[in-house]
Scaffold this active site. Structure first.
Site, short mmCIF file in Angstrom:
data_model
loop_
_atom_site.label_atom_id
_atom_site.label_comp_id
_atom_site.label_asym_id
_atom_site.label_seq_id
_atom_site.Cartn_x
_atom_site.Cartn_y
_atom_site.Cartn_z
N GLY A 116 29.48 -11.77 -41.46
CA GLY A 116 30.37 -10.84 -42.14
C GLY A 116 31.43 -11.51 -42.99
N SER A 118 21.76 -14.79 -40.77
CA SER A 118 23.19 -14.96 -41.05
C SER A 118 23.44 -15.26 -42.53
CB SER A 118 23.80 -16.06 -40.17
OG SER A 118 23.82 -15.67 -38.81
N TYR A 177 18.58 -10.30 -27.05
CA TYR A 177 19.51 -9.41 -27.76
C TYR A 177 19.88 -8.23 -26.89
CZ TYR A 177 18.48 -11.77 -32.23
OH TYR A 177 18.35 -12.69 -33.25
N LEU A 200 31.05 -13.34 -45.54
CA LEU A 200 30.73 -13.26 -46.97
C LEU A 200 30.65 -11.82 -47.48
CD1 LEU A 200 28.06 -16.11 -47.28
CD2 LEU A 200 30.45 -16.15 -47.99
N THR A 201 31.27 -10.89 -46.75
CA THR A 201 31.34 -9.52 -47.23
C THR A 201 32.61 -9.24 -48.03
OG1 THR A 201 32.45 -8.71 -45.23
CG2 THR A 201 30.03 -8.70 -45.23
N GLY A 202 33.62 -10.11 -47.86
CA GLY A 202 34.89 -9.90 -48.54
C GLY A 202 35.87 -9.05 -47.75
N LYS A 203 35.48 -8.61 -46.55
CA LYS A 203 36.39 -7.74 -45.79
C LYS A 203 37.43 -8.53 -45.00
CE LYS A 203 33.16 -7.26 -41.86
NZ LYS A 203 32.29 -6.31 -41.15
#
Length: 463
Positions: free
Chosen positions: A337, A332, A134, A339-342
């Site tokens: 991201g 995940s 990472y 499934l955040t709706g953004k």
């Protein structure tokens, strides 16, 4: 507070909860209780208790405001996050695990420290997951493997009192030809541009562990994980095992396991886990551990979410407490991201992960995901809105309901896994942590989720 001589039930759950409440919160709570007692004008106040401080008659301006009481109660409630034993190990971890993979590419060291302060000090999270490779993605400009571990190490150095309260997890990479990762294991590290093949032979595993210990500025890693196997397996969105991809020189699991046994006996790791592993691999690891006379794997970290549920069949059976007792650490859970709706249809907001790195996790990127993914996301968003939840809240709370995340009645010590969550800002992280407050999802909502899944069935697995 007022009856110190009264015996308190000594249970694992009581101990784990109390350990998450900070000293400052206890002081604030004690002061608040004293004020309330005086407010009630009770002659039976426990003034003989040594921790009771005489505060004198209460003045009108000293009466705690509702906002004070609510904020403090919320703080203590968050601090008392549920814990459980991780698989068959003695590691007691919180229901939430702080993911760190963006630190060093999408987040600075200062931002990483702020996230650790928020999760650990304010919300009571005691579990941090990182890896020697990472941050990700590894093709990002300026990528330096090990940076995330260095950020965590500098925070631990600034907060030495937190090390004994935190369960620290890291990973050694699997097969990866021509990688910069091994070059950062040596002291001094290899010159810029020099690359090596990553393998899971005994020498490489032990060198990787030593390098992680240096960067994390600690003498022991609580959970040391194999990031992915040395042999060829379908991972990171791949669906099919292909015999033509088999590598005859794959490092035997027994050799990797023996290296981990040495690290366990030397006290450099407390437990070990797997990641991106298959049912066959899990069973082989359990067999190798038995042959070597060492503990079995404590955990398995695989992708698992509303869109990726392939863990739920044979892997769930193999890892069940009644079988190998290997706790799941789903990663995940928000599909990068998605499934955040953004994200709207075929578009991504400026600065978001799929805007900056559209080829990273492309199976979930709005620009490249398949139609089944798009339809499933729309359906989940509809269900979330009807339930008064955000889609991210729905996704995380659904993960909490899985029996392989928390197994057993509340009255017993709970064993199994922990849900890995994160964010590229403290605001995102705070929102995600709120999903661990209160109950998970009702059975009716879980049934609605299952109905959507029956139509899309692991839509997020394909590349």
């Amino acid at each position: 507070l007022c009856r110190p001589s009264e015996p308190v039930a000594s249970t694992a759950s009581t101990a784990s909860t109390a350990s998450q409440i900070t000293e400052s919160q206890l002081v604030q709570l004690r002061q608040l209780v004293q004020l309330v007692v005086l407010k009630l004008n009770s002659p039976r106040t426990c003034r003989s208790h040594p921790s009771f401080t005489e505060v004198g008659p209460m003045q009108s301006h000293e009466v705690p405001e509702r906002a004070q009481v609510t904020a403090l109660a919320s703080s203590v409630r968050r601090a008392a996050m549920a814990t459980r034993l991780l698989g068959s190990s003695d590691l007691s971890v919180t229901e939430a695990c702080l993911g760190t993979m963006t630190w060093g590419v999408q987040n600075t060291e200062e931002e990483a420290h702020a996230q650790m302060d928020l999760a650990i000090k304010e919300h009571g999270v005691n579990f941090i997951d990182t890896a020697e490779m990472y941050p990700v993605p590894s093709f990002a400009e300026g990528w330096v493997p090990g940076t995330t571990e260095e950020f965590i190490g500098s925070w631990l150095e600034k907060n030495p009192e937190c090390r004994s309260k935190v369960v620290l997890a890291s990973k050694v990479v699997g097969f990866w030809p021509n990688s910069r990762v091994p070059a950062r294991r040596s002291v001094p590290e290899a010159a810029d541009g020099v690359v090596f093949d990553c393998r899971l032979d005994a020498k490489s595993v032990k060198e990787a562990c030593e390098a992680s210990l240096r960067r994390l500025r600690t003498d022991c890693i609580d959970l040391y994980q194999i990031h992915w196997p040395d042999r060829s397996v379908p991972i990171f969105g791949q669906l099919q095992y292909k015999q033509k991809n088999e590598r005859r020189d794959s490092v035997p699991i027994e050799e990797t396991a023996a290296a981990l046994k040495e690290l366990l006996e030397a006290g450099k790791i407390r437990a070990y886990g797997l990641s991106n592993e298959t049912t066959f691999g899990v069973c082989q690891w359990a067999h190798a551990a038995e042959l070597l006379g060492m503990p079995p794997p404590a955990s398995i970290q695989n992708s698992h979410s509303l869109l990726v549920r392939n863990f739920e069949a044979d892997l769930a059976e193999a890892c069940a407490p009644s079988n190998l007792n290997i706790g799941l650490l789903p990663y995940s859970v928000l599909c990068g991201g998605l499934l955040t709706g953004k994200y709207g249809v075929d578009k991504a907001p400026p600065g978001a992960r799929f805007t900056r790195f559209p080829q990273f996790m492309s199976r979930w990127a709005p620009q490249s995901s398949n139609q089944k993914v798009k339809v499933a996301v729309e359906d989940y968003e509809r269900v979330a809105k009807q339930a008064g939840l955000t889609m991210a809240d729905l996704a995380i709370r659904w993960s909490r309901t899985r029996e392989y995340i928390a197994h057993g009645p509340k009255s017993t010590i709970r064993t199994e896994g922990s849900v890995i969550i994160g964010g590229t800002s403290c605001e995102q992280l705070a929102d995600n942590l709120k999903s661990f407050e209160g109950p998970a999802l009702s059975e009716d909502l879980q049934a609605e989720v299952d109905e959507i899944h029956s139509k899309s069935f692991n839509a997020g697995c394909g590349l």
